[in-house]
Design an enzyme around this catalytic site. Structure first.
Site, PDB file in Angstrom:
ATOM      1  N   CYS A 127       0.737  -1.134  -0.138  1.00  0.00           N
ATOM      2  CA  CYS A 127       0.108   0.134   0.093  1.00  0.00           C
ATOM      3  C   CYS A 127       0.794   1.185  -0.130  1.00  0.00           C
ATOM      4  CB  CYS A 127      -0.921   0.057   1.318  1.00  0.00           C
ATOM      5  SG  CYS A 127      -0.214  -0.542   2.743  1.00  0.00           S
ATOM      6  N   ARG A 230       3.634   3.427  12.125  1.00  0.00           N
ATOM      7  CA  ARG A 230       2.407   3.118  12.285  1.00  0.00           C
ATOM      8  C   ARG A 230       1.826   4.212  13.266  1.00  0.00           C
ATOM      9  NH1 ARG A 230       0.155  -0.128   8.795  1.00  0.00           N
ATOM     10  NH2 ARG A 230       1.705  -1.798   9.329  1.00  0.00           N
ATOM     11  N   HIS A 237      -3.101   6.020   4.708  1.00  0.00           N
ATOM     12  CA  HIS A 237      -1.831   6.417   4.823  1.00  0.00           C
ATOM     13  C   HIS A 237      -1.323   7.572   4.460  1.00  0.00           C
ATOM     14  CE1 HIS A 237      -1.629   2.088   5.985  1.00  0.00           C
ATOM     15  NE2 HIS A 237      -0.977   1.821   4.790  1.00  0.00           N
TER      16      HIS A 237
END
Ligand code: A2P
Length: 334
Positions: A127, A230, A237
């Protein structure tokens, strides 16, 4: 009609896949939904119809034309070759096949032409890689990238249901069930570890950004280093990217390229505090770019900020685009 199976239909990506498929131009098709043994027999709805979840072996027996896998690397490693052996195109969301020289690693806006008729296992990139190369590819074509320094701010949804459960428990002040997704609390925290650490002290996620970017851009000499973090964000994101080019960079040309590239949205008006955020990217298929500025400390270098819904363009949307490409190319019956 093509027969499409979603392997991992109950997961974070699998559920988003159903929404993206519903919105896509792929129609009609026969749908098969598969998950682990614990979910077999449960029902899921799609376009007003109820589907019974089946196991992966049963799904294989139904001889699908396209299998979109989002069930983790171990399942992909074991089963993708079995589906490929019956001439079913596997579009795999795990990292299992990405660096295999026989498997194309595809972002359709960039390199769908790397898919040949006999490539039955096609890898969907990570991703974080997808949104970064989406933003950088138009600039790479014009100015040729020399070096990238990227820091990511990654949604916990990218770690799957286990991470969502950890976040929700911590938010309610409860102790999360074991095993947890992360070695530290994710609620009200930032964790500079995505995936496991490797011998070189980088995480696996950081090295995915390095290797996958070179493969997709077909630029083995490109220099790139990354830090993946994270964050307690549900929506998507974000990435802070510092990128140096071999050719002279012109900011107005950069903005024009970013404004006119398919799948990209330039959102950059500092006077009005307009720039992309992960919350604003949530539920959208595009990749958003903003805070575009020249690095005043180094020639031909830009700083930019990129956001995307990691479950959409970072996973489901990209996979469905690949499926659509296979159908449009008549590699799969329509
Ligand atoms: P299940 O819900 O039955 O466990 P996430 O990463 O978001 O947790 O999602 C993982 C997905 O992969 C889930 O849909 C999960 O199903 C599925 N899955 C896990 N193992 C298998 C397997 N061996 N075969 C098919 N699906 C699997």
């Amino acid at each position: 009609m093509p027969k499409i199976v979603i392997v991992g239909a109950t997961g974070m990506v699998g559920q988003e896949m159903l929404k993206v498929l519903d919105e896509s131009g792929i129609n009609p098709f026969d749908l098969i939904l598969s998950a682990s043994e614990k979910s077999v027999g449960k029902m899921m709805d799609f376009r007003g119809k109820s589907y019974k979840l089946i196991g992966i072996k049963e799904a294989l027996d139904l001889k699908p034309d396209i299998a979109i896998f989002s069930a983790g690397g171990a399942t992909s490693l074991e089963y993708a070759p079995l589906f490929a052996a019956i001439s079913c195109f596997v579009i795999d969301n795990s990292s299992a096949w990405r660096m295999d020289p026989n498997c194309p690693l595809v972002v359709p806006e960039i390199n769908s032409d790397s898919i040949q008729r006999d490539h039955y296992i096609i890898a969907n990139p990570n991703c974080s890689t997808i949104q970064m190369v989406m933003a950088l590819y138009p600039l790479h074509k014009e100015f040729e990238i020399d070096r990238i320094v990227v820091s990511t701010y990654q949604s916990f949804t990218g770690t799957g249901m286990i991470a969502v459960r950890q976040y929700e428990s911590e938010k309610l002040g409860k102790i999360p069930d074991e095993p947890k997704a992360y070695p530290h609390p994710i609620f009200e925290n930032c964790i500079p570890q995505c995936d496991v650490f490797l011998d070189n002290l980088y995480t696996k996620e950081e090295m995915k950004l390095v290797h996958e970017t070179k493969k997709i851009l077909n630029a083995p000499q490109l220099r790139i280093t990354s830090t993946a973090v994270r964050v307690p964000v549900h929506g998507g994101h974000s990435e802070s990217i510092n990128v140096s080019f071999k050719k002279q960079v012109d900011l107005s040309k950069v903005n024009s390229l970013l404004s006119n590239s398919s799948g990209l949205v330039l959102l950059d008006n500092p006077q009005k505090s307009q720039y992309p955020t992960p919350l604003q990217a949530k539920g959208r298929n595009e990749v958003f770019v903003g805070r575009v500025r020249l690095d005043e400390s180094q020639e031909n270098t830009l700083n930019l900020w990129v956001t995307a819904d990691n479950l959409r363009k970072g996973a489901a949307t990209n996979a469905v685009q690949i499926a659509d490409y296979l159908i449009k190319k008549s590699y799969v019956k329509s």
